[in-house]
Write an enzyme that holds these catalytic residues in place. Structure first.
Site, PDB file in Angstrom:
ATOM      1  N   GLU A  85       0.786  -1.222   0.000  1.00 35.69           N
ATOM      2  CA  GLU A  85       0.000   0.000   0.000  1.00 35.69           C
ATOM      3  C   GLU A  85       0.828   1.288   0.000  1.00 35.69           C
ATOM      4  O   GLU A  85       0.412   2.297  -0.544  1.00 35.69           O
ATOM      5  CB  GLU A  85      -0.930   0.025   1.234  1.00 35.69           C
ATOM      6  CG  GLU A  85      -2.063  -0.976   1.198  1.00 35.69           C
ATOM      7  CD  GLU A  85      -3.216  -0.504   0.321  1.00 35.69           C
ATOM      8  OE1 GLU A  85      -3.129   0.595  -0.247  1.00 35.69           O
ATOM      9  OE2 GLU A  85      -4.216  -1.248   0.206  1.00 35.69           O
ATOM     10  N   SER A 352     -26.065 -27.603  53.047  1.00 31.57           N
ATOM     11  CA  SER A 352     -25.260 -27.662  54.276  1.00 31.57           C
ATOM     12  C   SER A 352     -23.968 -26.861  54.187  1.00 31.57           C
ATOM     13  O   SER A 352     -23.086 -27.021  55.036  1.00 31.57           O
ATOM     14  CB  SER A 352     -24.926 -29.127  54.596  1.00 31.57           C
ATOM     15  OG  SER A 352     -26.087 -29.879  54.840  1.00 31.57           O
TER      16      SER A 352
END
Length: 803
Positions: A85, A352
């Site tokens: 690019e 419990s």
């Protein structure tokens, strides 16, 4: 001949100021022209593990896979992108005059736009401006803004801005999302072929992407690879391998290793918050998470055979308090059984699981030692009738045994002694936000699952206990080593530093002495059958653990802790449906030990002897020894001296033979001898004696002493119903009132008992003192007299059948 006009000095000064002001204004406009932030697009929520590896992501609000900004760009992608690019990226000031001139020449020659000559900096501006219609004016503005961009961002940052916001075809935006969608891997791990493929995609994402125009895409990728080879980015062999790599076929699904944690992070964040951060860095360990997902999937298949469709696993690092594994539910195979529910954060009955905290608190306050006996008999308190899971009773059991066997009745008696209000207060201090109602709402059922808790907070409570014990140094103070803090799944260096053991100023919920004795008792729990011979294996590890089963078999819990980790497991149905056999010990505990087998061993806790004291106790009762008790010396908590003296030993007077009890009112003192005797109340003795063959009942009274006025012992005790209790007697199918069994314990079972209901004679019993009655609704009185005239009286109320 030239004519010069000389302006007045004042006018010349004004023009200079105007020019300067105009220049300043232009400079200000130039500087302010760049928006901040550049990009305001909605972002995907991204979840990463402790090493930064992807665990999962949630698509952005606009339907795009757009990951948060990443300042680190893969070097292969960066080299490929710049070569493709913007070859002079590191040398131009944001725009490239040579590239613009070349583009202008090409466009004039072709009589159409074939090249834009944009640099990466200009493309960042175009992306930020949402791809506005191309024109000469727009191009000039891009040049100006790109030049401005270079003043605020480094070249590396500009490259990262481009990589994070460039389109890669379809609904994929940004390098990180593209790497996962197209190649199923992190951008850090891209090959040269993969990097080159992604480098050419943003150039024309609508025309070229892996789903179409594959030949054109392949040609562009290979041309770029050849260019990189000529630039000596890699050698010939690497080029040949890269050219052989195939293009991706269809987008890959993103990892989904912690979907419920991802949903939780989304719920706990507000995208409108200024501090909103879509990049969530967690403390989860990816490899462990994957292994536990496999384990959960396997266990889930087993549970479905019993109609159990949901389970959850949580692993916390004890020292840091951070989650290292988070399985919010079984791996999803559908949504019809609530697989999407995050059970770790769901409120469920605790079963419990609160018993260890009560046990530790009572030890901490000197009300209990592990050896202290607690009643274990049929019990009814204000209409509440707790039962042991096996519905058997031992009469009296050491508190340590009651915890190891998770007996319900002894712990109801212990809570009644300790106080519901006090336990409620400490549960809140321990971080249980779900215990939000007043103590009176829960009553004694608080200790048996009457309250709700989350796996997140319950597991953290156990982790905090372990961390407090670890923080206690060899010369530490048991009052300042507490570390009861909320757990966390977010990872940061600052948070890790904060969670190091900097001691709290206020006293901890539990001190080191109480925690040590509690964890020692929890280590004695009998493990599931496949773990039954665990002590015989040299590689086995010690684990303090506890199970819980809620009423109706709706919730099966197991939580265990070592110096390294706290593990919480839950199994059940998210909709609350109970299933037969769904218990903590049978369902959750085996999975708990499977999880621990995948974790590194971390040894065991060091006893905090500096925070403990030795105490002389009665060997039979576990309370402070009387002078005539058989004594044992044990380690207890700091306040063990507050423990009551043994309530069960008493001095009895015997005749010269030692076979009969006597008293001064019926026997000459010179023929009497004193003996210490371990004596339980009649109801406790009734259940205790069959299970303890060495227990010796009190000798019978010598003839003539049965009715001595100074005998003073309790002969009879009502087992059911308790005095002033309320009972419900259901009706039979015929509509008639049913019957209930009344039971009495007598120290001398051979005695004859005469029963009277509401002053009416009802019958006689001998040996087995039980009688069936069918009283009408209302208040009643029961009177029982033995053959020696000992009398027991009780009142009770029978409730209406429709109540």
């Amino acid at each position: 001949m030239s004519i010069q006009v000389k302006l007045p000095r004042a006018l010349r000064t004004s023009k200079a100021k105007i020019s300067l002001a105009a220049a300043a204004l232009l400079l200000l406009l130039f500087w302010a022209a760049l928006p901040s932030p550049l990009f305001r697009d909605p972002l995907s929520l991204v979840l990463t593990d402790v090493k930064g590896e992807l665990l999962g992501a949630r698509i952005a609000a606009d339907g795009q896979w757009r990951f948060p900004y990443n300042g680190k760009v893969n070097e292969k992608f960066a080299a490929s992108l710049i070569s493709f690019e913007d070859k002079r990226f590191y040398r131009h000031p944001g725009f490239d005059p040579l590239a613009l001139a070349r583009a202008l020449r090409q466009n004039l020659r072709q009589q159409r736009i074939v090249s834009g000559g944009s640099t990466l900096s200009m493309q960042v501006i175009r992306l930020a401006r949402k791809g506005r219609k191309r024109s000469i004016q727009e191009k000039l503005l891009e040049v100006v803004l790109a030049f401005r961009l270079e003043f605020s961002y480094s070249k590396q940052e500009i490259l990262a801005l481009y990589a994070s916001n460039a389109p890669f075809g379809g609904n994929v935006v940004g390098l990180d999302a593209a790497a996962w969608r197209y190649f199923g891997k992190s951008a850090d791990n891209l090959s040269w072929a993969e990097a080159a493929t992604l480098a050419v995609l943003p150039n024309s994402p609508g025309m070229i992407h892996p789903g179409r125009n594959r030949n054109r895409l392949l040609r562009k990728r290979n041309e770029l690879l050849q260019l990189l080879f000529r630039q000596q980015a890699f050698d010939q062999f690497t080029l040949e391998l890269a050219l052989e790599e195939a293009l991706p076929d269809k987008p890959h699904p993103l990892p989904s290793l912690a979907p419920h944690l991802l949903d939780r992070a989304f719920r706990e964040q507000n995208p409108q918050d200024p501090d909103y951060n879509p990049a969530v860095s967690t403390s989860i360990q990816r490899e462990l998470q994957q292994r536990l997902l496999q384990l959960a999937a396997h266990k889930s298949q087993e549970l479905k055979a019993n109609g159990v469709h949901n389970l959850a696993i949580l692993v916390l690092d004890v020292r840091s308090g951070q989650a290292v594994a988070y399985i919010g539910n079984a791996p999803e195979t559908g949504r019809e059984h609530g697989e999407q529910v995050d059970v770790i954060a769901a409120r469920r009955s605790t079963g419990s699981l609160l018993k260890p905290l009560l046990y530790g608190l009572m030890i901490q306050e000197g009300q209990l030692l592990p050896q202290s006996l607690a009643p274990d008999i049929p019990t009814q308190i204000d209409g509440f009738r707790p039962k042991n899971f096996q519905e058997t009773y031992d009469g009296a059991v050491p508190a340590r045994t009651a915890l190891a066997r998770s007996l319900n009745v002894p712990f109801v008696h212990l809570l009644k002694q300790y106080g519901v209000e006090k336990l409620h207060t400490y549960l809140r201090k321990a971080g249980l936000s779900t215990v939000s109602r007043p103590p009176s709402h829960y009553g004694l059922s608080l200790i048996l699952g009457g309250a709700e808790g989350t796996l997140w907070e319950m597991t953290n409570m156990y982790a905090c206990m372990a961390r407090t014990l670890l923080n206690f140094g060899p010369r530490g103070n048991a009052y300042d080593a507490g570390d009861f803090r909320p757990a966390s799944y977010r990872y940061s260096e600052a948070e890790t530093a904060f969670r190091q053991p900097d001691l709290q100023k206020e006293a901890p919920v539990l001190r080191a002495d109480a925690i040590w004795l509690t964890l020692e008792a929890m280590d004695e729990l009998e493990r599931p059958s496949e773990e039954g011979d665990w002590e015989s294996f040299g590689s086995s590890r010690r684990i303090a653990w506890k199970t819980g089963t809620s009423y109706g078999f709706r919730d099966a819990w197991a939580i265990g802790v070592t110096p390294g980790y706290a593990v919480g497991v839950w199994a059940g149905n998210a909709d609350g449906e109970g299933r037969p056999g769904l218990t903590g010990i049978g369902t959750a505990a085996p999975l708990l030990f499977d999880v621990f087998s995948l974790l590194p061993s971390s040894g065991w806790f060091q006893p905090p002897y500096d925070a403990m004291r030795k105490v002389a106790i009665c060997g039979k009762s576990g309370y402070l020894a009387l002078e005539y008790c058989e004594q044992d010396t044990v380690w207890g908590g700091l306040l063990s001296a507050n423990l009551p003296p043994c309530p069960y030993h008493q001095l009895v007077s015997l005749d010269a033979s030692g076979e009969f009890r006597v008293s001064t009112s019926c026997h000459p003192p010179e023929g009497m001898q004193q003996a210490a005797w371990f004596v339980l109340p009649p109801a406790q003795e009734y259940y205790y004696k069959p299970r303890n063959p060495d227990y010796q009942s009190l000798p019978p009274w010598k003839a003539g002493c049965e009715s001595a006025p100074d005998r003073g012992d309790q002969v009879m005790q009502l087992i059911f119903p308790a005095n002033r209790s309320k009972i419900f007697i259901p009706r039979e199918l015929s509509g008639e009132m049913g019957k209930t069994v009344f039971k009495i314990a007598h120290r001398e079972p051979k005695s004859t008992l005469f029963w009277h209901l509401d002053n009416q004679y009802a019958g006689t019993t001998r040996f087995f003192h039980e009688m069936q009655f069918s009283p009408a609704a209302g208040f009643h009185s029961l009177t029982v007299v033995d053959e020696r005239g000992n009398r027991l009286m009780s009142q009770f109320e029978v409730l209406e059948a429709d109540r």
